[in-house]
Design a protein around this motif. Structure first.
Motif, mmCIF file in Angstrom:
data_model
loop_
_atom_site.group_PDB
_atom_site.id
_atom_site.type_symbol
_atom_site.label_atom_id
_atom_site.label_comp_id
_atom_site.label_asym_id
_atom_site.label_seq_id
_atom_site.Cartn_x
_atom_site.Cartn_y
_atom_site.Cartn_z
ATOM 1 N N GLN A 363 -29.922 -7.363 -4.946
ATOM 2 C CA GLN A 363 -29.658 -7.139 -3.525
ATOM 3 C C GLN A 363 -28.184 -7.390 -3.207
ATOM 4 N N HIS A 364 -27.647 -8.455 -3.774
ATOM 5 C CA HIS A 364 -26.218 -8.757 -3.577
ATOM 6 C C HIS A 364 -25.345 -7.664 -4.193
ATOM 7 N N ALA A 365 -25.726 -7.229 -5.397
ATOM 8 C CA ALA A 365 -24.936 -6.210 -6.093
ATOM 9 C C ALA A 365 -24.906 -4.888 -5.335
ATOM 10 N N GLN A 366 -25.971 -4.602 -4.581
ATOM 11 C CA GLN A 366 -26.016 -3.359 -3.808
ATOM 12 C C GLN A 366 -25.079 -3.399 -2.599
ATOM 13 N N LYS A 367 -24.847 -4.580 -2.078
ATOM 14 C CA LYS A 367 -23.960 -4.720 -0.913
ATOM 15 C C LYS A 367 -22.484 -4.832 -1.312
ATOM 16 N N TRP A 368 -22.239 -5.316 -2.528
ATOM 17 C CA TRP A 368 -20.887 -5.635 -2.953
ATOM 18 C C TRP A 368 -19.916 -4.441 -2.945
ATOM 19 N N PRO A 369 -20.273 -3.233 -3.416
ATOM 20 C CA PRO A 369 -19.288 -2.157 -3.489
ATOM 21 C C PRO A 369 -18.601 -1.846 -2.156
ATOM 22 N N ASP A 370 -19.357 -1.769 -1.070
ATOM 23 C CA ASP A 370 -18.739 -1.472 0.233
ATOM 24 C C ASP A 370 -17.751 -2.567 0.627
ATOM 25 N N GLU A 371 -18.082 -3.798 0.279
ATOM 26 C CA GLU A 371 -17.194 -4.915 0.593
ATOM 27 C C GLU A 371 -15.937 -4.872 -0.278
ATOM 28 N N ALA A 372 -16.116 -4.557 -1.558
ATOM 29 C CA ALA A 372 -14.995 -4.572 -2.499
ATOM 30 C C ALA A 372 -14.002 -3.438 -2.246
ATOM 31 N N ILE A 373 -14.494 -2.286 -1.783
ATOM 32 C CA ILE A 373 -13.604 -1.139 -1.542
ATOM 33 C C ILE A 373 -12.581 -1.451 -0.456
ATOM 34 N N ASN A 374 -12.956 -2.261 0.542
ATOM 35 C CA ASN A 374 -11.998 -2.662 1.585
ATOM 36 C C ASN A 374 -11.368 -1.468 2.294
ATOM 37 N N ASP A 375 -12.187 -0.507 2.690
ATOM 38 C CA ASP A 375 -11.776 0.660 3.489
ATOM 39 C C ASP A 375 -11.062 1.760 2.709
ATOM 40 N N ALA A 376 -10.463 1.451 1.562
ATOM 41 C CA ALA A 376 -9.756 2.507 0.826
ATOM 42 C C ALA A 376 -9.715 2.196 -0.661
ATOM 43 N N ASP A 377 -9.987 3.216 -1.474
ATOM 44 C CA ASP A 377 -9.978 3.054 -2.933
ATOM 45 C C ASP A 377 -8.549 3.132 -3.462
ATOM 46 N N LEU A 378 -8.394 2.926 -4.769
ATOM 47 C CA LEU A 378 -7.063 2.871 -5.375
ATOM 48 C C LEU A 378 -6.303 4.188 -5.235
ATOM 49 N N ALA A 379 -6.943 5.316 -5.519
ATOM 50 C CA ALA A 379 -6.233 6.599 -5.447
ATOM 51 C C ALA A 379 -5.723 6.870 -4.042
ATOM 52 N N THR A 380 -6.542 6.579 -3.042
ATOM 53 C CA THR A 380 -6.134 6.782 -1.645
ATOM 54 C C THR A 380 -4.936 5.907 -1.305
ATOM 55 N N ARG A 381 -4.996 4.646 -1.688
ATOM 56 C CA ARG A 381 -3.872 3.734 -1.407
ATOM 57 C C ARG A 381 -2.632 4.125 -2.204
ATOM 58 N N LEU A 382 -2.837 4.613 -3.436
ATOM 59 C CA LEU A 382 -1.712 4.999 -4.267
ATOM 60 C C LEU A 382 -0.955 6.189 -3.681
ATOM 61 N N VAL A 383 -1.698 7.183 -3.229
ATOM 62 C CA VAL A 383 -1.062 8.364 -2.609
ATOM 63 C C VAL A 383 -0.285 7.950 -1.365
ATOM 64 N N GLN A 384 -0.853 7.067 -0.545
ATOM 65 C CA GLN A 384 -0.168 6.592 0.649
ATOM 66 C C GLN A 384 1.055 5.751 0.278
ATOM 67 N N PHE A 385 0.933 4.944 -0.768
ATOM 68 C CA PHE A 385 2.040 4.126 -1.228
ATOM 69 C C PHE A 385 3.234 4.985 -1.630
ATOM 70 N N VAL A 386 2.939 6.086 -2.332
ATOM 71 C CA VAL A 386 3.993 6.996 -2.750
ATOM 72 C C VAL A 386 4.653 7.658 -1.541
ATOM 73 N N LYS A 387 3.854 8.057 -0.556
ATOM 74 C CA LYS A 387 4.416 8.653 0.659
ATOM 75 C C LYS A 387 5.351 7.669 1.365
ATOM 76 N N ASN A 388 4.933 6.420 1.418
ATOM 77 C CA ASN A 388 5.756 5.409 2.075
ATOM 78 C C ASN A 388 7.018 5.062 1.292
ATOM 79 N N SER A 389 6.987 5.371 -0.013
ATOM 80 C CA SER A 389 8.146 5.074 -0.854
ATOM 81 C C SER A 389 9.239 6.131 -0.713
#
Length: 389
Positions: A363-389
């Motif tokens: 039950q805990h493991a089923q809830k964890w992914p949404d919590e761990a993603i923290n609104d944005a995955d790595l690829a999404t943050r990486l693309v935004q990071f590059v734009k900001n750079s």
């Protein structure tokens, strides 16, 4: 100021370490960047033979080939293929770029031409210091700037690799109860619906023999699914390492059946994790995929000097367990630590506690992914990071 044109693309360089870990991470990232963001990605890899284990269609002798929208290039020494600077240049896990690449971007910088955003993609860690180091620049002697990109579990880090449709796909798979059919597709036999099924992808450890002995003498039928590889070195009591081993073979000892798995691609490995009751995983890539599988797991972390890996393990467990009942969290943490320390007798009561708490851990493991993603995955943050750079 020169105004030379260059091909709009990203380059990722990966030196394969420990067979599958580093290439597993970079291959997933490259595929996601190509599919979800329409980027032209060159993935430069020094060991195509090892890469081929997780991408069976790959030809280890072909210097350039394309799969799933990603151009895979052989990174040989000296570099025989021409590198043309694109938008982004990623060196995965401090792999040290080829001299030809450094020379080309240095000359472009000195000429006043546009140079790629240069990133070092670091290893995943849940330690507190990651937030402070993520995105930090490092000025090179050439005058070029390299930035450190740290994956992580909080909103102040670089995020976690997770494809946009992954969690929904996994949920549909598990709800449709396809696991027995999938085991049959893998050539595995004798697995009943109520049996306990455990996947194993670990390094060598004395913990495995102790657990296998325990499972063989138990009341519940246990199936241990193992790819041919390093894990088998710890199972010599149960599998003769001198004999010819082949996928599909089964070795029975009391209530334990050990099944040898065929090597599979990454999608197949995900389905395997989704289908098991418990997953024992290692390194970084399989560790993260076990979390997205939403099943209880044991993380066999890569051993480091002075047991520093145990500090990394403790940092992750503190995050993972903060919403878990204390008695369940304590048992699960102790099991992970014991497994990593090669414990034997102490491991068995801990295993029993964790299995007793299997429903709560699931039950805990089923809830964890949404919590761990923290609104944005790595690829999404990486693309935004590059734009900001």
């Amino acid at each position: 100021m020169h105004n030379h044109t260059h091909t709009p693309h990203w380059d990722i360089f990966c030196a394969v370490v420990d067979n599958y870990g580093d290439i597993g991470v970079t291959w997933r990232l490259a595929k996601q960047l190509a599919k979800e963001y329409g980027l032209a990605v060159n993935l430069w890899v020094d060991d195509l033979a090892s890469f081929g284990h997780i991408l069976p269609a790959l030809d280890p002798k072909c210097p350039t080939q394309t799969f799933e929208g990603v151009c895979i290039k052989h990174w040989d020494l000296p570099l025989s293929q021409d590198y043309q600077p694109g938008e982004v240049l990623i060196e995965a896990f401090a792999c040290e770029l080829p001299p030809e690449v450094l020379c080309k971007i240095t000359k472009a910088h000195q000429a006043g031409d546009k140079v790629p955003v240069w990133l070092n993609l670091e290893y995943l860690s849940a330690e507190d210091w990651v937030e402070g180091c993520h995105g930090l620049p490092s000025l090179q002697r050439s005058g070029l700037k390299k930035q450190f990109y740290f994956p992580g579990f909080t909103d102040k880090t670089g995020g976690l690799i997770c494809e946009s449709d992954l969690l929904a796909t996994r949920q549909r798979w598990q709800e449709s109860e396809q696991r027995l059919n999938y085991f049959t597709q893998l050539g595995l036999s004798g697995i009943a619906a109520d049996d306990t099924v455990i996947s194993l992808f670990s390094y060598e450890t004395a913990s495995l023999e102790a657990l296998c002995q325990h499972w063989s003498q138990g009341k519940q039928q246990v199936h241990l699914l193992v790819p041919i590889g390093r894990s088998l070195n710890s199972l010599a009591t149960f599998i003769d390492p001198q004999q010819d081993l082949a996928p599909g073979q089964r070795f029975c000892h009391g209530k334990l059946a050990i099944h040898l798995l065929p090597m599979t691609d990454q999608q197949g490995y995900d389905r395997l994790l989704w289908s098991c009751d418990v997953n024992i995983v290692r390194g970084e890539d399989s560790f993260l995929r076990a979390q997205w599988a939403a099943k209880p797991f044991i993380w066999h972390i890569y051993p480091q000097e002075e047991d520093y890996h145990l500090i990394k393990l403790e940092a992750f467990m503190a995050l993972y367990c903060h919403n878990l009942a204390p008695e369940v969290a304590d048992a699960w943490k102790a099991l992970n630590i014991g497994f990593n320390q090669g414990s034997q007798e102490a491991l068995l009561p801990l295993w029993q506690q964790v299995i007793t708490a299997h429903a709560a851990l699931t039950q805990h493991a089923q809830k964890w992914p949404d919590e761990a993603i923290n609104d944005a995955d790595l690829a999404t943050r990486l693309v935004q990071f590059v734009k900001n750079s």
